[in-house]
Design a protein around this motif. Structure first.
Motif, PDB file in Angstrom:
ATOM      1  N   ILE A   3     -12.710  -5.155 -10.812  1.00  0.00           N
ATOM      2  CA  ILE A   3     -11.457  -4.457 -10.838  1.00  0.00           C
ATOM      3  C   ILE A   3      -9.875  -5.490 -11.600  1.00  0.00           C
ATOM      4  O   ILE A   3      -9.937  -6.848 -10.898  1.00  0.00           O
ATOM      5  CB  ILE A   3     -10.877  -3.506 -10.144  1.00  0.00           C
ATOM      6  CG1 ILE A   3     -10.652  -4.944  -8.393  1.00  0.00           C
ATOM      7  CG2 ILE A   3     -11.555  -2.487  -9.357  1.00  0.00           C
ATOM      8  CD1 ILE A   3     -10.099  -3.674  -7.378  1.00  0.00           C
ATOM      9  N   ARG A   4      -9.209  -5.554 -11.963  1.00  0.00           N
ATOM     10  CA  ARG A   4      -8.053  -6.403 -12.223  1.00  0.00           C
ATOM     11  C   ARG A   4      -6.890  -5.206 -12.119  1.00  0.00           C
ATOM     12  O   ARG A   4      -6.002  -4.642 -12.161  1.00  0.00           O
ATOM     13  CB  ARG A   4      -7.879  -6.358 -13.698  1.00  0.00           C
ATOM     14  CG  ARG A   4      -6.857  -7.188 -14.357  1.00  0.00           C
ATOM     15  CD  ARG A   4      -6.673  -7.399 -15.453  1.00  0.00           C
ATOM     16  NE  ARG A   4      -8.207  -7.921 -16.302  1.00  0.00           N
ATOM     17  CZ  ARG A   4      -8.658  -7.377 -16.736  1.00  0.00           C
ATOM     18  NH1 ARG A   4      -8.195  -6.332 -17.630  1.00  0.00           N
ATOM     19  NH2 ARG A   4      -9.380  -7.816 -17.766  1.00  0.00           N
ATOM     20  N   ILE A   5      -6.633  -6.454 -10.908  1.00  0.00           N
ATOM     21  CA  ILE A   5      -5.013  -6.046 -10.375  1.00  0.00           C
ATOM     22  C   ILE A   5      -3.841  -5.584 -11.147  1.00  0.00           C
ATOM     23  O   ILE A   5      -3.746  -6.292 -11.882  1.00  0.00           O
ATOM     24  CB  ILE A   5      -4.758  -6.491  -9.196  1.00  0.00           C
ATOM     25  CG1 ILE A   5      -5.487  -7.464  -8.414  1.00  0.00           C
ATOM     26  CG2 ILE A   5      -3.369  -6.765  -8.447  1.00  0.00           C
ATOM     27  CD1 ILE A   5      -6.116  -6.224  -7.003  1.00  0.00           C
ATOM     28  N   LEU A   6      -3.582  -4.359 -11.341  1.00  0.00           N
ATOM     29  CA  LEU A   6      -2.134  -4.397 -12.678  1.00  0.00           C
ATOM     30  C   LEU A   6      -0.871  -4.253 -11.672  1.00  0.00           C
ATOM     31  O   LEU A   6       0.504  -4.560 -11.976  1.00  0.00           O
ATOM     32  CB  LEU A   6      -2.206  -2.863 -12.892  1.00  0.00           C
ATOM     33  CG  LEU A   6      -3.713  -3.108 -13.256  1.00  0.00           C
ATOM     34  CD1 LEU A   6      -3.437  -1.329 -13.901  1.00  0.00           C
ATOM     35  CD2 LEU A   6      -3.385  -3.518 -14.276  1.00  0.00           C
ATOM     36  N   VAL A   7      -0.304  -4.298 -10.146  1.00  0.00           N
ATOM     37  CA  VAL A   7       0.850  -4.249  -9.194  1.00  0.00           C
ATOM     38  C   VAL A   7       0.458  -5.336  -8.258  1.00  0.00           C
ATOM     39  O   VAL A   7      -0.654  -5.196  -7.576  1.00  0.00           O
ATOM     40  CB  VAL A   7       1.025  -2.476  -8.987  1.00  0.00           C
ATOM     41  CG1 VAL A   7       2.012  -2.268  -7.742  1.00  0.00           C
ATOM     42  CG2 VAL A   7       0.895  -1.404  -9.478  1.00  0.00           C
ATOM     43  N   GLY A   8       1.483  -6.536  -7.656  1.00  0.00           N
ATOM     44  CA  GLY A   8       1.529  -7.448  -7.300  1.00  0.00           C
ATOM     45  C   GLY A   8       1.820  -6.187  -5.507  1.00  0.00           C
ATOM     46  O   GLY A   8       2.614  -5.769  -6.012  1.00  0.00           O
ATOM     47  N   GLY A   9       1.539  -7.011  -4.551  1.00  0.00           N
ATOM     48  CA  GLY A   9       1.995  -6.795  -3.482  1.00  0.00           C
ATOM     49  C   GLY A   9       2.837  -7.359  -2.260  1.00  0.00           C
ATOM     50  O   GLY A   9       3.210  -8.150  -3.024  1.00  0.00           O
ATOM     51  N   PRO A  10       3.790  -6.580  -1.384  1.00  0.00           N
ATOM     52  CA  PRO A  10       4.954  -7.747  -1.066  1.00  0.00           C
ATOM     53  C   PRO A  10       3.933  -8.431  -0.328  1.00  0.00           C
ATOM     54  O   PRO A  10       3.211  -8.751   0.145  1.00  0.00           O
ATOM     55  CB  PRO A  10       5.340  -6.213  -0.484  1.00  0.00           C
ATOM     56  CG  PRO A  10       4.335  -5.264   0.568  1.00  0.00           C
ATOM     57  CD  PRO A  10       2.887  -5.480  -1.199  1.00  0.00           C
ATOM     58  N   ALA A  13       1.063  -8.686   2.477  1.00  0.00           N
ATOM     59  CA  ALA A  13      -0.539  -7.359   1.963  1.00  0.00           C
ATOM     60  C   ALA A  13      -1.564  -7.687   2.014  1.00  0.00           C
ATOM     61  O   ALA A  13      -1.451  -9.198   1.945  1.00  0.00           O
ATOM     62  CB  ALA A  13       0.672  -6.475   0.330  1.00  0.00           C
ATOM     63  N   VAL A  14      -2.396  -7.071   2.463  1.00  0.00           N
ATOM     64  CA  VAL A  14      -4.111  -7.375   2.323  1.00  0.00           C
ATOM     65  C   VAL A  14      -4.610  -6.754   1.336  1.00  0.00           C
ATOM     66  O   VAL A  14      -4.723  -5.276   1.599  1.00  0.00           O
ATOM     67  CB  VAL A  14      -4.577  -7.731   4.141  1.00  0.00           C
ATOM     68  CG1 VAL A  14      -3.658  -8.727   4.441  1.00  0.00           C
ATOM     69  CG2 VAL A  14      -4.258  -6.479   5.010  1.00  0.00           C
ATOM     70  N   LEU A  15      -5.999  -6.661   1.839  1.00  0.00           N
ATOM     71  CA  LEU A  15      -6.755  -5.640   0.291  1.00  0.00           C
ATOM     72  C   LEU A  15      -8.452  -5.609   1.255  1.00  0.00           C
ATOM     73  O   LEU A  15      -8.344  -7.419   0.745  1.00  0.00           O
ATOM     74  CB  LEU A  15      -6.540  -5.972  -1.459  1.00  0.00           C
ATOM     75  CG  LEU A  15      -7.222  -5.747  -2.043  1.00  0.00           C
ATOM     76  CD1 LEU A  15      -7.019  -3.697  -1.950  1.00  0.00           C
ATOM     77  CD2 LEU A  15      -7.756  -5.827  -3.800  1.00  0.00           C
ATOM     78  N   HIS A  16      -8.245  -5.470   2.111  1.00  0.00           N
ATOM     79  CA  HIS A  16      -9.850  -4.947   1.974  1.00  0.00           C
ATOM     80  C   HIS A  16     -10.163  -6.728   3.054  1.00  0.00           C
ATOM     81  O   HIS A  16     -10.863  -7.194   2.977  1.00  0.00           O
ATOM     82  CB  HIS A  16     -10.919  -4.879   1.252  1.00  0.00           C
ATOM     83  CG  HIS A  16     -11.816  -5.117   2.547  1.00  0.00           C
ATOM     84  ND1 HIS A  16     -13.099  -4.844   2.832  1.00  0.00           N
ATOM     85  CD2 HIS A  16     -11.742  -3.342   2.269  1.00  0.00           C
ATOM     86  CE1 HIS A  16     -14.157  -4.550   2.591  1.00  0.00           C
ATOM     87  NE2 HIS A  16     -13.471  -3.063   3.127  1.00  0.00           N
ATOM     88  N   ALA A  22      -2.744 -12.028  -6.565  1.00  0.00           N
ATOM     89  CA  ALA A  22      -1.685 -11.893  -7.954  1.00  0.00           C
ATOM     90  C   ALA A  22      -1.862 -10.987  -8.728  1.00  0.00           C
ATOM     91  O   ALA A  22      -3.369 -10.091  -8.746  1.00  0.00           O
ATOM     92  CB  ALA A  22      -1.466 -12.303  -8.207  1.00  0.00           C
ATOM     93  N   GLU A  23      -0.605 -10.029  -9.425  1.00  0.00           N
ATOM     94  CA  GLU A  23      -1.066  -9.241 -10.999  1.00  0.00           C
ATOM     95  C   GLU A  23      -1.738  -9.815 -11.424  1.00  0.00           C
ATOM     96  O   GLU A  23      -2.035 -11.308 -12.022  1.00  0.00           O
ATOM     97  CB  GLU A  23       0.379  -8.877 -11.248  1.00  0.00           C
ATOM     98  CG  GLU A  23       0.338  -7.621 -11.685  1.00  0.00           C
ATOM     99  CD  GLU A  23       2.277  -7.577 -12.179  1.00  0.00           C
ATOM    100  OE1 GLU A  23       2.542  -7.267 -13.298  1.00  0.00           O
ATOM    101  OE2 GLU A  23       3.019  -7.470 -11.532  1.00  0.00           O
ATOM    102  N   GLY A  24      -2.182  -9.206 -12.410  1.00  0.00           N
ATOM    103  CA  GLY A  24      -3.192 -10.097 -13.585  1.00  0.00           C
ATOM    104  C   GLY A  24      -4.728 -11.185 -12.661  1.00  0.00           C
ATOM    105  O   GLY A  24      -5.372 -10.656 -13.301  1.00  0.00           O
ATOM    106  N   SER A  25      -5.176 -10.554 -10.822  1.00  0.00           N
ATOM    107  CA  SER A  25      -6.131 -11.437 -11.009  1.00  0.00           C
ATOM    108  C   SER A  25      -7.578 -10.177 -10.932  1.00  0.00           C
ATOM    109  O   SER A  25      -7.183  -9.418 -11.053  1.00  0.00           O
ATOM    110  CB  SER A  25      -5.512 -11.715  -9.059  1.00  0.00           C
ATOM    111  OG  SER A  25      -4.672 -12.740  -9.422  1.00  0.00           O
TER     112      SER A  25
END
Length: 66
Positions: A3-10, A13-16, A22-25
Motif C-alpha cells: 500500500i501507499r500511505i495517503l494521509v500522514g499521521g500525528p 502515531a504508530v501503524l501496526h 510519511a505520506e507517499g511512503s
C-alpha cells in the motif's frame, strides 16, 4: 498487499507497532486485513506491482494520409 500511505499521521502515531510512515511512503508486510482497512478508509491506496502492458508499435507511415 503493498500500500501507499495517503494521509500522514500525528506525531507519535504508530501503524501496526511501527512509527506511522510519511505520506507517499509504500508499506509492505502488514496483515492483509489491516492493509485492506486502510485502503477502504481512504488512508492508503493499493500499489499494483504488475508492469503496464507493452505498447503496440505501429509501422512507420501507418495512418499518415499526407
Amino acid at each position: 498487499m503493498k500500500i501507499r500511505i495517503l494521509v500522514g499521521g500525528p506525531d507519535g502515531a504508530v501503524l501496526h507497532d511501527r512509527p506511522w510512515p510519511a505520506e507517499g511512503s509504500e508499506v509492505e508486510g502488514l496483515p492483509t486485513t489491516v492493509a485492506a482497512h486502510l485502503v477502504a478508509s481512504g488512508v492508503a491506496e493499493e500499489v499494483d506491482d504488475t508492469p503496464p502492458p507493452a505498447r503496440r508499435k505501429s509501422r512507420k507511415g501507418e495512418g499518415d494520409d499526407a
